[in-house]
Scaffold this motif. Structure first.
Motif, PDB file in Angstrom:
ATOM      1  N   SER A  11      47.721  38.993  35.305  1.00 31.62           N
ATOM      2  CA  SER A  11      46.300  38.732  35.069  1.00 31.62           C
ATOM      3  C   SER A  11      45.445  39.812  35.738  1.00 31.62           C
ATOM      4  O   SER A  11      45.865  40.460  36.705  1.00 31.62           O
ATOM      5  CB  SER A  11      45.909  37.359  35.609  1.00 31.62           C
ATOM      6  OG  SER A  11      45.876  37.382  37.027  1.00 31.62           O
ATOM      7  N   ARG A  12      44.245  40.003  35.192  1.00 33.65           N
ATOM      8  CA  ARG A  12      43.320  40.966  35.795  1.00 33.65           C
ATOM      9  C   ARG A  12      43.036  40.603  37.246  1.00 33.65           C
ATOM     10  O   ARG A  12      42.939  41.474  38.111  1.00 33.65           O
ATOM     11  CB  ARG A  12      42.005  40.983  35.013  1.00 33.65           C
ATOM     12  CG  ARG A  12      42.128  41.598  33.641  1.00 33.65           C
ATOM     13  CD  ARG A  12      40.796  41.506  32.901  1.00 33.65           C
ATOM     14  NE  ARG A  12      40.882  42.153  31.605  1.00 33.65           N
ATOM     15  CZ  ARG A  12      41.430  41.578  30.543  1.00 33.65           C
ATOM     16  NH1 ARG A  12      41.924  40.355  30.626  1.00 33.65           N
ATOM     17  NH2 ARG A  12      41.487  42.227  29.393  1.00 33.65           N
ATOM     18  N   GLU A  13      42.898  39.291  37.513  1.00 35.38           N
ATOM     19  CA  GLU A  13      42.585  38.856  38.878  1.00 35.38           C
ATOM     20  C   GLU A  13      43.730  39.215  39.832  1.00 35.38           C
ATOM     21  O   GLU A  13      43.494  39.679  40.948  1.00 35.38           O
ATOM     22  CB  GLU A  13      42.333  37.345  38.912  1.00 35.38           C
ATOM     23  CG  GLU A  13      41.017  36.921  38.279  1.00 35.38           C
ATOM     24  CD  GLU A  13      41.043  36.934  36.747  1.00 35.38           C
ATOM     25  OE1 GLU A  13      42.145  37.055  36.158  1.00 35.38           O
ATOM     26  OE2 GLU A  13      39.955  36.841  36.146  1.00 35.38           O
ATOM     27  N   GLN A  14      44.965  39.006  39.355  1.00 37.63           N
ATOM     28  CA  GLN A  14      46.128  39.331  40.189  1.00 37.63           C
ATOM     29  C   GLN A  14      46.189  40.838  40.464  1.00 37.63           C
ATOM     30  O   GLN A  14      46.462  41.273  41.587  1.00 37.63           O
ATOM     31  CB  GLN A  14      47.407  38.881  39.476  1.00 37.63           C
ATOM     32  CG  GLN A  14      48.683  39.220  40.229  1.00 37.63           C
ATOM     33  CD  GLN A  14      49.928  38.850  39.438  1.00 37.63           C
ATOM     34  OE1 GLN A  14      49.857  38.180  38.411  1.00 37.63           O
ATOM     35  NE2 GLN A  14      51.080  39.287  39.915  1.00 37.63           N
ATOM     36  N   ASP A  31      46.005  42.506  44.108  1.00 41.01           N
ATOM     37  CA  ASP A  31      47.173  43.179  44.680  1.00 41.01           C
ATOM     38  C   ASP A  31      47.016  44.695  44.724  1.00 41.01           C
ATOM     39  O   ASP A  31      47.528  45.344  45.629  1.00 41.01           O
ATOM     40  CB  ASP A  31      48.432  42.819  43.873  1.00 41.01           C
ATOM     41  CG  ASP A  31      48.819  41.362  44.096  1.00 41.01           C
ATOM     42  OD1 ASP A  31      48.226  40.728  44.990  1.00 41.01           O
ATOM     43  OD2 ASP A  31      49.706  40.862  43.381  1.00 41.01           O
ATOM     44  N   VAL A  32      46.354  45.268  43.727  1.00 45.83           N
ATOM     45  CA  VAL A  32      46.262  46.732  43.680  1.00 45.83           C
ATOM     46  C   VAL A  32      44.976  47.218  44.342  1.00 45.83           C
ATOM     47  O   VAL A  32      44.972  48.207  45.054  1.00 45.83           O
ATOM     48  CB  VAL A  32      46.357  47.239  42.224  1.00 45.83           C
ATOM     49  CG1 VAL A  32      46.256  48.763  42.176  1.00 45.83           C
ATOM     50  CG2 VAL A  32      47.672  46.777  41.591  1.00 45.83           C
ATOM     51  N   TRP A  33      43.889  46.490  44.105  1.00 47.18           N
ATOM     52  CA  TRP A  33      42.598  46.934  44.660  1.00 47.18           C
ATOM     53  C   TRP A  33      42.244  46.211  45.960  1.00 47.18           C
ATOM     54  O   TRP A  33      41.265  46.552  46.597  1.00 47.18           O
ATOM     55  CB  TRP A  33      41.473  46.710  43.653  1.00 47.18           C
ATOM     56  CG  TRP A  33      41.345  47.763  42.607  1.00 47.18           C
ATOM     57  CD1 TRP A  33      40.470  48.826  42.632  1.00 47.18           C
ATOM     58  CD2 TRP A  33      42.077  47.880  41.392  1.00 47.18           C
ATOM     59  NE1 TRP A  33      40.638  49.590  41.510  1.00 47.18           N
ATOM     60  CE2 TRP A  33      41.611  49.041  40.728  1.00 47.18           C
ATOM     61  CE3 TRP A  33      43.103  47.148  40.793  1.00 47.18           C
ATOM     62  CZ2 TRP A  33      42.119  49.475  39.497  1.00 47.18           C
ATOM     63  CZ3 TRP A  33      43.613  47.578  39.569  1.00 47.18           C
ATOM     64  CH2 TRP A  33      43.125  48.717  38.930  1.00 47.18           C
ATOM     65  N   VAL A  62      39.791  46.844  36.202  1.00 47.05           N
ATOM     66  CA  VAL A  62      41.190  46.832  35.766  1.00 47.05           C
ATOM     67  C   VAL A  62      41.289  47.397  34.352  1.00 47.05           C
ATOM     68  O   VAL A  62      42.131  48.253  34.073  1.00 47.05           O
ATOM     69  CB  VAL A  62      41.761  45.395  35.818  1.00 47.05           C
ATOM     70  CG1 VAL A  62      43.167  45.362  35.239  1.00 47.05           C
ATOM     71  CG2 VAL A  62      41.754  44.877  37.243  1.00 47.05           C
ATOM     72  N   ASP A  63      40.405  46.924  33.468  1.00 44.47           N
ATOM     73  CA  ASP A  63      40.437  47.415  32.077  1.00 44.47           C
ATOM     74  C   ASP A  63      40.291  48.933  32.034  1.00 44.47           C
ATOM     75  O   ASP A  63      40.968  49.611  31.263  1.00 44.47           O
ATOM     76  CB  ASP A  63      39.304  46.775  31.263  1.00 44.47           C
ATOM     77  CG  ASP A  63      39.443  45.257  31.194  1.00 44.47           C
ATOM     78  OD1 ASP A  63      40.580  44.763  31.317  1.00 44.47           O
ATOM     79  OD2 ASP A  63      38.418  44.579  31.023  1.00 44.47           O
ATOM     80  N   ASN A  64      39.405  49.453  32.869  1.00 42.94           N
ATOM     81  CA  ASN A  64      39.185  50.895  32.855  1.00 42.94           C
ATOM     82  C   ASN A  64      40.393  51.676  33.349  1.00 42.94           C
ATOM     83  O   ASN A  64      40.716  52.735  32.824  1.00 42.94           O
ATOM     84  CB  ASN A  64      37.957  51.248  33.691  1.00 42.94           C
ATOM     85  CG  ASN A  64      36.697  51.069  32.886  1.00 42.94           C
ATOM     86  OD1 ASN A  64      36.416  51.871  32.016  1.00 42.94           O
ATOM     87  ND2 ASN A  64      35.968  49.988  33.120  1.00 42.94           N
ATOM     88  N   PHE A  65      41.054  51.143  34.360  1.00 42.07           N
ATOM     89  CA  PHE A  65      42.227  51.861  34.861  1.00 42.07           C
ATOM     90  C   PHE A  65      43.404  51.746  33.891  1.00 42.07           C
ATOM     91  O   PHE A  65      44.180  52.685  33.758  1.00 42.07           O
ATOM     92  CB  PHE A  65      42.607  51.368  36.265  1.00 42.07           C
ATOM     93  CG  PHE A  65      41.885  52.132  37.337  1.00 42.07           C
ATOM     94  CD1 PHE A  65      40.558  51.869  37.616  1.00 42.07           C
ATOM     95  CD2 PHE A  65      42.521  53.151  38.030  1.00 42.07           C
ATOM     96  CE1 PHE A  65      39.875  52.590  38.577  1.00 42.07           C
ATOM     97  CE2 PHE A  65      41.842  53.885  38.996  1.00 42.07           C
ATOM     98  CZ  PHE A  65      40.524  53.592  39.278  1.00 42.07           C
ATOM     99  N   VAL A  66      43.529  50.621  33.202  1.00 43.55           N
ATOM    100  CA  VAL A  66      44.584  50.514  32.187  1.00 43.55           C
ATOM    101  C   VAL A  66      44.294  51.509  31.061  1.00 43.55           C
ATOM    102  O   VAL A  66      45.197  52.182  30.561  1.00 43.55           O
ATOM    103  CB  VAL A  66      44.694  49.070  31.658  1.00 43.55           C
ATOM    104  CG1 VAL A  66      45.611  49.016  30.435  1.00 43.55           C
ATOM    105  CG2 VAL A  66      45.209  48.150  32.752  1.00 43.55           C
TER     106      VAL A  66
END
Ligand code: CA
Length: 233
Positions: free
Chosen positions: A179-182, A186-188, A199-203
């Motif tokens: 999920s975007r929230e996860q 975890d990453v940010w 998240v969408d932008n980095f994907v």
């Protein structure tokens, strides 16, 4: 260890001085460039650990500066200061290769926290002890996590520390819907759902780097109602 160096590119004199003072109190060595020309000169002559980059400069667009840095393979973390509340600006900032953004006006405490988080992440990307797998291959892509290097069709691809970290996170969880929230958490290291566009932008950035047809992704796949999953070969 010598103090880490930060370049502030900001034409508002008062703001630049306050940010500089705060970052100096945090132990950083800080330079200020009040316009695009002096920012380019500073970047050409010195190495910095992080850039705080205002978008609206008298002689330049901060996003162009960021794009030019990335185009020449400079992966220094960039925290972009965007115009007040302009969502389009924030998204464009991330698309230009910035690692994070902060809308004006901002709290100094938040700026300091974000600077700290970006530097921790960059250091983590540099010093992470080797754990398997250190290399990843999918499609025409090849990634060496230890060396922080990537290739697509044999051509080198310049990845920022955050792009590499997100790729690593996906690679460690193949086929799993994330999920975007996860991913944000975890990453940010950001909680809450108000920045899921990040998240969408980095994907999108990973797709542009590694998908032959970014509009028809085969490896960084959208999962409806959830987020994304990584599909290897
Ligand atoms: Ca400005």
């Amino acid at each position: 260890m010598s103090a880490r160096r930060i370049l502030i590119v900001e034409d508002e004199d008062h703001l630049a001085r306050v940010v500089r003072l705060n970052l100096e109190l945090d132990g950083f060595r800080v330079d200020v460039a009040p316009d695009g020309a002096r920012a380019r000169a500073a970047l050409a002559s010195d190495a910095f650990d992080l850039i705080v980059l205002d978008v609206m400069l008298p002689d330049a667009d901060g996003m162009d500066l960021c794009r030019a840095m990335r185009a020449r393979g400079d992966l220094t973390p960039v925290l972009m200061l965007t115009a007040m509340g302009e969502t389009g600006d924030r998204i464009a900032g991330l698309q230009s290769g910035a690692d994070d953004y902060l809308p004006k006006p901002f709290e100094l405490a938040e700026l300091r926290a974000r600077v700290g988080a970006l530097l921790r992440r960059a250091r983590w990307a540099e010093s992470k002890p080797p754990v398997a797998p250190e290399t990843l291959r999918f499609g025409a892509a090849e990634v060496d996590f230890a060396a922080h290097e990537a290739w697509m069709d044999g051509q080198p691809v310049a990845l920022t520390a955050l792009e590499l970290e997100l790729l690593r996170y996906f690679a460690d969880r193949p086929g799993r819907a994330l999920s975007r929230e996860q991913l944000l958490e975890d990453v940010w290291s950001v909680s809450g759902s108000n920045s899921t566009r990040t998240v969408d932008n980095f994907v999108m950035r990973l797709r542009r780097h590694f998908e032959p047809e970014p509009g028809q992704p085969r490896h960084f796949v959208s999962v409806r109602g959830v987020g994304y999953k990584f599909v290897g070969d």
